[in-house]
Design a protein around this motif. Structure first.
Motif, mmCIF file in Angstrom:
data_model
loop_
_atom_site.group_PDB
_atom_site.id
_atom_site.type_symbol
_atom_site.label_atom_id
_atom_site.label_comp_id
_atom_site.label_asym_id
_atom_site.label_seq_id
_atom_site.Cartn_x
_atom_site.Cartn_y
_atom_site.Cartn_z
ATOM 1 N N MET A 1 0.778 -1.282 -0.078
ATOM 2 C CA MET A 1 0.000 -0.021 -0.021
ATOM 3 C C MET A 1 0.776 1.308 0.055
ATOM 4 O O MET A 1 1.878 1.196 0.858
ATOM 5 C CB MET A 1 -0.881 -0.095 1.094
ATOM 6 C CG MET A 1 -1.761 1.273 1.407
ATOM 7 S SD MET A 1 -2.988 1.395 2.581
ATOM 8 C CE MET A 1 -1.897 1.066 4.087
ATOM 9 N N LEU A 2 0.363 2.169 -0.646
ATOM 10 C CA LEU A 2 0.970 3.238 -0.682
ATOM 11 C C LEU A 2 0.246 4.602 -0.127
ATOM 12 O O LEU A 2 -0.647 4.685 -0.226
ATOM 13 C CB LEU A 2 1.403 3.933 -2.245
ATOM 14 C CG LEU A 2 2.160 5.138 -2.610
ATOM 15 C CD1 LEU A 2 2.746 5.031 -4.013
ATOM 16 C CD2 LEU A 2 1.282 6.353 -2.775
ATOM 17 N N ILE A 3 0.776 5.413 0.639
ATOM 18 C CA ILE A 3 0.267 6.319 1.197
ATOM 19 C C ILE A 3 0.744 7.792 0.773
ATOM 20 O O ILE A 3 1.961 7.909 0.706
ATOM 21 C CB ILE A 3 0.461 6.394 2.942
ATOM 22 C CG1 ILE A 3 0.023 5.264 3.356
ATOM 23 C CG2 ILE A 3 -0.173 7.642 3.617
ATOM 24 C CD1 ILE A 3 0.420 4.810 4.927
ATOM 25 N N ARG A 4 -0.082 8.412 0.201
ATOM 26 C CA ARG A 4 0.000 9.806 -0.320
ATOM 27 C C ARG A 4 -0.307 10.771 0.510
ATOM 28 O O ARG A 4 -1.782 11.058 0.622
ATOM 29 C CB ARG A 4 -0.589 9.741 -1.758
ATOM 30 C CG ARG A 4 -0.298 11.203 -2.691
ATOM 31 C CD ARG A 4 1.281 11.045 -3.153
ATOM 32 N NE ARG A 4 1.484 11.944 -4.063
ATOM 33 C CZ ARG A 4 2.495 12.033 -4.691
ATOM 34 N NH1 ARG A 4 3.521 11.472 -4.400
ATOM 35 N NH2 ARG A 4 2.734 13.089 -5.621
ATOM 36 N N LYS B 1 3.841 2.292 5.559
ATOM 37 C CA LYS B 1 3.732 1.822 6.591
ATOM 38 C C LYS B 1 5.193 1.054 6.957
ATOM 39 O O LYS B 1 5.303 0.337 6.235
ATOM 40 C CB LYS B 1 2.369 1.228 7.233
ATOM 41 C CG LYS B 1 1.310 1.751 7.341
ATOM 42 C CD LYS B 1 0.155 0.987 7.784
ATOM 43 C CE LYS B 1 -1.051 1.855 8.078
ATOM 44 N NZ LYS B 1 -2.043 1.429 8.565
ATOM 45 N N TYR B 2 5.854 1.201 8.067
ATOM 46 C CA TYR B 2 7.013 0.808 8.268
ATOM 47 C C TYR B 2 6.714 -0.159 9.590
ATOM 48 O O TYR B 2 7.023 -1.305 9.563
ATOM 49 C CB TYR B 2 8.219 1.612 8.671
ATOM 50 C CG TYR B 2 9.348 1.275 9.018
ATOM 51 C CD1 TYR B 2 10.025 0.543 7.957
ATOM 52 C CD2 TYR B 2 10.097 1.113 10.320
ATOM 53 C CE1 TYR B 2 11.312 -0.105 8.416
ATOM 54 C CE2 TYR B 2 11.178 0.981 10.622
ATOM 55 C CZ TYR B 2 11.895 0.117 9.543
ATOM 56 O OH TYR B 2 13.236 -0.374 9.866
ATOM 57 N N ILE B 3 6.228 0.443 10.694
ATOM 58 C CA ILE B 3 5.775 -0.457 11.855
ATOM 59 C C ILE B 3 4.505 0.284 12.371
ATOM 60 O O ILE B 3 4.267 1.417 12.258
ATOM 61 C CB ILE B 3 6.890 0.120 12.887
ATOM 62 C CG1 ILE B 3 8.255 -0.418 12.668
ATOM 63 C CG2 ILE B 3 6.569 -0.625 14.253
ATOM 64 C CD1 ILE B 3 9.388 -0.099 13.659
ATOM 65 N N GLU B 4 3.563 -0.762 12.618
ATOM 66 C CA GLU B 4 2.320 -0.601 12.969
ATOM 67 C C GLU B 4 2.302 -0.995 14.471
ATOM 68 O O GLU B 4 2.687 -2.001 14.830
ATOM 69 C CB GLU B 4 1.369 -1.177 12.279
ATOM 70 C CG GLU B 4 -0.126 -0.864 12.372
ATOM 71 C CD GLU B 4 -1.174 -1.294 11.465
ATOM 72 O OE1 GLU B 4 -2.256 -1.377 11.866
ATOM 73 O OE2 GLU B 4 -0.664 -1.654 10.485
ATOM 74 N N VAL B 5 1.896 0.313 15.227
ATOM 75 C CA VAL B 5 1.965 -0.191 16.743
ATOM 76 C C VAL B 5 0.439 -0.157 17.125
ATOM 77 O O VAL B 5 -0.344 0.289 16.524
ATOM 78 C CB VAL B 5 2.442 1.274 17.617
ATOM 79 C CG1 VAL B 5 3.876 1.016 17.194
ATOM 80 C CG2 VAL B 5 2.014 2.596 17.161
#
Length: 97
Positions: free
Chosen positions: A1-4, A93-97
């Motif tokens: 997924m890409l977040i823009r 997203k790199y790390i989801e907390v």
């Protein structure tokens, strides 16, 4: 997924014009193939600064939108309202907390 994320600063007297353009186009963008989320954020301290925050399947989906007639129409109405050059960037997203 890409977040823009696209951060836009508008002329103070053009904010209502931008909000009208966004309101008229938001559902079309949300339903564009490859877009799964769109929201509009308003800067906490500056009433004329907004950011769009959207999720795209991948680069191809975003680029299909960016080169679409829908984008051309929305962007042509939006860019004339700017006070400063917009800032756009893509993330994941790199790390989801």
């Amino acid at each position: 997924m890409l977040i823009r994320i696209v951060r836009m600063t508008f002329e103070e007297d053009k904010v209502d014009d931008f909000l009208k353009v966004f309101d008229e186009s938001k559902e079309k963008i949300r339903h564009f193939p490859g877009c799964s989320h769109l929201e509009l954020l308003k800067d906490y301290n500056q009433d004329n600064v907004f950011s769009t925050y959207s999720y795209w399947e991948d680069d191809e989906a975003l680029n299909n939108y960016r080169f679409s007639e829908l984008f051309k129409g929305v962007w042509s109405q939006t860019k004339i309202l700017f006070k400063d050059k917009p800032v756009a960037f893509s993330s994941k997203k790199y790390i989801e907390v």
